[in-house]
Design an enzyme around this catalytic site. Structure first.
Site, PDB file in Angstrom:
ATOM      1  N   ILE A 136       5.507   7.677  -5.238  1.00 26.15           N
ATOM      2  CA  ILE A 136       4.203   7.219  -5.241  1.00 26.15           C
ATOM      3  C   ILE A 136       3.878   6.702  -4.050  1.00 26.15           C
ATOM      4  O   ILE A 136       4.968   6.224  -3.361  1.00 26.15           O
ATOM      5  CB  ILE A 136       4.093   6.360  -6.521  1.00 26.15           C
ATOM      6  CG1 ILE A 136       4.972   5.229  -6.591  1.00 26.15           C
ATOM      7  CG2 ILE A 136       4.218   7.178  -7.774  1.00 26.15           C
ATOM      8  CD1 ILE A 136       4.747   4.247  -7.636  1.00 26.15           C
ATOM      9  N   ASP A 137       2.648   6.540  -3.778  1.00 20.52           N
ATOM     10  CA  ASP A 137       2.206   5.978  -2.408  1.00 20.52           C
ATOM     11  C   ASP A 137       2.547   4.694  -2.232  1.00 20.52           C
ATOM     12  O   ASP A 137       2.702   3.887  -3.202  1.00 20.52           O
ATOM     13  CB  ASP A 137       0.926   6.121  -2.197  1.00 20.52           C
ATOM     14  CG  ASP A 137       0.327   7.714  -1.994  1.00 20.52           C
ATOM     15  OD1 ASP A 137       1.057   8.461  -1.599  1.00 20.52           O
ATOM     16  OD2 ASP A 137      -0.809   7.968  -2.766  1.00 20.52           O
ATOM     17  N   LYS A 138       2.637   4.198  -1.015  1.00 21.02           N
ATOM     18  CA  LYS A 138       3.008   2.643  -0.702  1.00 21.02           C
ATOM     19  C   LYS A 138       2.166   1.838  -1.520  1.00 21.02           C
ATOM     20  O   LYS A 138       2.522   0.973  -2.180  1.00 21.02           O
ATOM     21  CB  LYS A 138       2.475   2.454   0.853  1.00 21.02           C
ATOM     22  CG  LYS A 138       2.633   1.084   1.177  1.00 21.02           C
ATOM     23  CD  LYS A 138       2.377   0.829   2.625  1.00 21.02           C
ATOM     24  CE  LYS A 138       2.169  -0.497   2.973  1.00 21.02           C
ATOM     25  NZ  LYS A 138       1.435  -0.919   4.207  1.00 21.02           N
ATOM     26  N   ARG A 236      -5.750  10.894  -6.153  1.00 20.09           N
ATOM     27  CA  ARG A 236      -6.810  10.383  -5.234  1.00 20.09           C
ATOM     28  C   ARG A 236      -7.656  11.477  -4.808  1.00 20.09           C
ATOM     29  O   ARG A 236      -8.963  11.100  -4.563  1.00 20.09           O
ATOM     30  CB  ARG A 236      -5.894   9.788  -3.892  1.00 20.09           C
ATOM     31  CG  ARG A 236      -5.131   8.602  -4.328  1.00 20.09           C
ATOM     32  CD  ARG A 236      -4.035   8.205  -3.291  1.00 20.09           C
ATOM     33  NE  ARG A 236      -4.734   7.649  -2.200  1.00 20.09           N
ATOM     34  CZ  ARG A 236      -4.216   7.257  -1.068  1.00 20.09           C
ATOM     35  NH1 ARG A 236      -2.981   7.364  -0.874  1.00 20.09           N
ATOM     36  NH2 ARG A 236      -4.941   6.449  -0.056  1.00 20.09           N
TER      37      ARG A 236
END
Length: 303
Positions: A136-138, A236
């Site tokens: 998953i993204d930062k 997103r």
């Protein structure tokens, strides 16, 4: 070092060299600009100037340097572990933590922490991403599966591919979503105008996101999202596509948004079959405090 040759055709004529080369190779414009400054790109045998506009028939050579091997060190970073046995872990990643090392993020990542915590991790994804089955993204918080051996890695990855695992996210989005529930089905690939972004594109990969409204708030909607596919930045991109970008999203959202530590997106629920016992396992992680604080603020506006 590898050489890559390009011949400019009419469709790219008179474009700046960084734009044309980025589109033809799939590399980001910033990466191409670095190569231009390093003299790693030539046009018709001459070192290219960064502002050169390409012409039909130009022969462009790229000297692509081999990426330097990152030294991945074990670091004593606390982990929020929800489950662990000899095959795998389930970890609740905090917002702001990168999953695996990369240029600019050689330390402080989830992998650095895992290497300190575990003596054994699956080697399928290589030295830089040991044990990492999905990411998953930062700035997205929440639950991740980590494999300790190759058998576990293959099993968990297959469940993701076969869509038999469950991944649910809580997202705060701009605007009032009209429908109570729905499915966004739109292919995702690299954005044509910015190779560092993803977008809904005609020739992209299949992507499907289901959503359901949890709560309507002033100017925003809190929703649950379920993934059928796992494309880069899928939630997103899909939410931006339907006109309801994530709150706080610095890449895909508006500038006028709730301030925080990045996008308000949390991997809240994770379900899968254990790779050895086949027992169905389900885990849930509460929203991080920054997310709860934003919701509290919005709810108070309703009073």
């Amino acid at each position: 070092m590898q050489n890559e040759k390009l011949i400019i055709e009419e469709s790219h004529a008179r474009e700046r060299i960084d734009k044309a080369v980025a589109e033809l190779t799939g590399k980001s414009r910033s990466a191409i600009q670095i190569m231009l400054k390093s003299g790693d790109i030539t046009v018709n045998g001459e070192i290219a100037k960064p502002n050169y506009k390409v012409q039909v028939g130009d022969e462009i050579y790229l000297e692509v340097r081999e990426p330097e091997e990152l030294e991945v060190l074990a670091e004593d970073i606390p982990l929020d572990i929800y489950f662990e046995d000899k095959d795998m872990l389930v970890v609740n990643k905090p917002e702001g933590m990168v999953v695996h090392p990369s240029a600019g993020h050689a330390s402080g990542t989830l992998v650095n922490a895992l290497l300190f915590h575990c003596d054994d991790l699956s080697g399928i994804n290589g030295k830089i991403r040991p044990g990492i089955v999905h990411r998953i993204d930062k700035d997205t918080s929440g639950l991740l599966m980590v494999a300790k051996n190759d058998h576990a890695h293959e099993s968990l990855a297959k469940q993701l591919k076969d869509k038999t695992s469950d991944r649910e996210y809580i997202a705060l989005v701009h605007g009032d979503i009209v429908h109570q529930k729905g499915t966004i089905e739109a292919p995702i690939g690299r954005a044509k105008e910015d190779r560092q972004k993803m977008a809904v594109v005609r020739d992209g990969k299949e992507a499907r996101t289901h959503f359901e409204v949890i709560e309507r708030l002033p100017g925003y909607t809190l929703i649950n999202c379920k993934l059928d596919t796992g494309r880069t930045h899928q939630i997103r991109v899909h939410l931006k596509y339907i006109g309801h970008p994530l709150a706080g999203d610095p890449k895909y959202g508006p500038k006028n948004t709730i301030k925080g530590n990045g996008q308000y997106l949390h991997a809240a629920k994770l379900g899968f079959d254990h790779p050895t016992t086949n027992e169905r396992m389900t885990f849930e992680a509460p929203l991080p405090s920054s997310f709860e604080k934003a919701l509290k603020m919005l709810r108070e506006e309703n009073l």
